[in-house]
Enzyme design. Structure first.
Site, mmCIF file in Angstrom:
data_model
loop_
_atom_site.group_PDB
_atom_site.id
_atom_site.type_symbol
_atom_site.label_atom_id
_atom_site.label_comp_id
_atom_site.label_asym_id
_atom_site.label_seq_id
_atom_site.Cartn_x
_atom_site.Cartn_y
_atom_site.Cartn_z
ATOM 1 N N ASN A 11 0.842 -1.207 0.000
ATOM 2 C CA ASN A 11 0.000 0.000 0.000
ATOM 3 C C ASN A 11 0.875 1.255 0.000
ATOM 4 O OD1 ASN A 11 0.694 -0.760 2.699
ATOM 5 N ND2 ASN A 11 -0.921 0.527 3.540
ATOM 6 N N GLU A 39 0.531 5.392 0.458
ATOM 7 C CA GLU A 39 -0.339 6.505 0.890
ATOM 8 C C GLU A 39 0.265 7.852 0.485
ATOM 9 O OE1 GLU A 39 -0.854 5.928 5.109
ATOM 10 O OE2 GLU A 39 -2.076 4.136 4.797
ATOM 11 N N CYS A 75 -4.158 0.501 -2.508
ATOM 12 C CA CYS A 75 -4.018 -0.681 -1.644
ATOM 13 C C CYS A 75 -2.961 -1.636 -2.193
ATOM 14 C CB CYS A 75 -5.340 -1.442 -1.571
ATOM 15 S SG CYS A 75 -6.685 -0.559 -0.791
ATOM 16 N N GLU A 131 -3.209 -4.823 -2.660
ATOM 17 C CA GLU A 131 -3.750 -5.801 -3.610
ATOM 18 C C GLU A 131 -3.764 -5.228 -5.029
ATOM 19 O OE1 GLU A 131 -4.977 -4.765 -0.750
ATOM 20 O OE2 GLU A 131 -6.096 -6.334 0.297
ATOM 21 N N CYS A 171 -10.464 -4.799 0.693
ATOM 22 C CA CYS A 171 -11.559 -3.822 0.598
ATOM 23 C C CYS A 171 -12.401 -4.084 -0.649
ATOM 24 C CB CYS A 171 -10.997 -2.399 0.586
ATOM 25 S SG CYS A 171 -10.309 -1.894 -1.006
ATOM 26 N N CYS A 219 -10.749 -3.438 -4.093
ATOM 27 C CA CYS A 219 -9.795 -4.477 -4.500
ATOM 28 C C CYS A 219 -10.511 -5.763 -4.889
ATOM 29 C CB CYS A 219 -8.775 -4.729 -3.392
ATOM 30 S SG CYS A 219 -7.642 -3.333 -3.196
HETATM 31 N N1 THU Z 1 -5.383 -1.089 2.522
HETATM 32 C C1 THU Z 1 -4.890 -2.060 1.701
HETATM 33 O O1 THU Z 1 -3.727 -2.020 1.302
HETATM 34 N N2 THU Z 1 -5.726 -3.056 1.311
HETATM 35 C C2 THU Z 1 -7.040 -3.150 1.659
HETATM 36 O O2 THU Z 1 -7.729 -4.052 1.200
HETATM 37 C C3 THU Z 1 -7.615 -2.193 2.585
HETATM 38 C C4 THU Z 1 -6.740 -1.084 3.021
HETATM 39 C C5 THU Z 1 -4.503 0.000 2.935
HETATM 40 C C6 THU Z 1 -4.873 1.346 2.393
HETATM 41 C C7 THU Z 1 -4.290 2.255 3.419
HETATM 42 O O3 THU Z 1 -2.942 2.531 3.079
HETATM 43 C C8 THU Z 1 -4.313 1.474 4.719
HETATM 44 O O4 THU Z 1 -4.529 0.116 4.334
HETATM 45 C C9 THU Z 1 -5.372 1.903 5.688
HETATM 46 O O5 THU Z 1 -6.614 1.945 5.110
#
Ligand code: THU
Length: 130
Positions: A46, A48, A57, A59, A90, A93
């Protein structure tokens, strides 16, 4: 169902990718490793941004990595987080992955390296497809 297979290498790559997580805002580390039908493994993490909505994300990072390298059919994905609980992918994804491989096996890995295996179809029944 390939749940009896050895997922060690896939899980290891997901955990390695998790170490590269760029998560200055949430502190929530996620690593993914997507295996194609040819057996290749594509990691993702992930990422940000200060402009929050740009966040991607793990995935989908792995999916973009795979597609960028010419692979479009996948058999399984390992998803590792720094949480004690199993964290499911999520909705965004789920939709992104299901459009490529509805039968995808999902191996959730928690911080203790415990595993839980689910199938994408059970996480996203009746999914949208053009
Ligand atoms: N995140 C993922 O990498 N995958 C998911 O399926 C849900 C959330 C990440 C996004 C963000 O950087 C952090 O988790 C918090 O939401």
């Amino acid at each position: 169902m390939s749940s009896n297979q050895d997922n060690t290498a896939l899980i290891e790559q997901a955990i390695n990718a998790m170490q590269n997580s760029h998560c200055p805002h949430s502190g929530f580390r996620v690593g993914a490793a997507l295996m194609s039908s040819s057996g290749k493994i594509y990691p993702g993490t992930n990422v940000e941004f200060d402009a929050f909505s740009l966040t991607v994300c793990a995935e989908r990072s792995a999916l973009f990595n795979a597609v960028s390298n010419g692979d479009k059919k996948f058999v399984k994905i390992a998803i590792s987080t720094n949480s004690e609980n199993f964290k499911f992918p999520c909705g965004l994804c789920r939709q992104a992955l299901v459009e490529f491989s509805p039968e995808l096996e999902i191996i959730l890995v928690n911080v203790k390296k415990e595993q839980k295996i689910v199938n994408l179809r059970e996480l996203l029944p009746n999914f949208f497809k053009l």
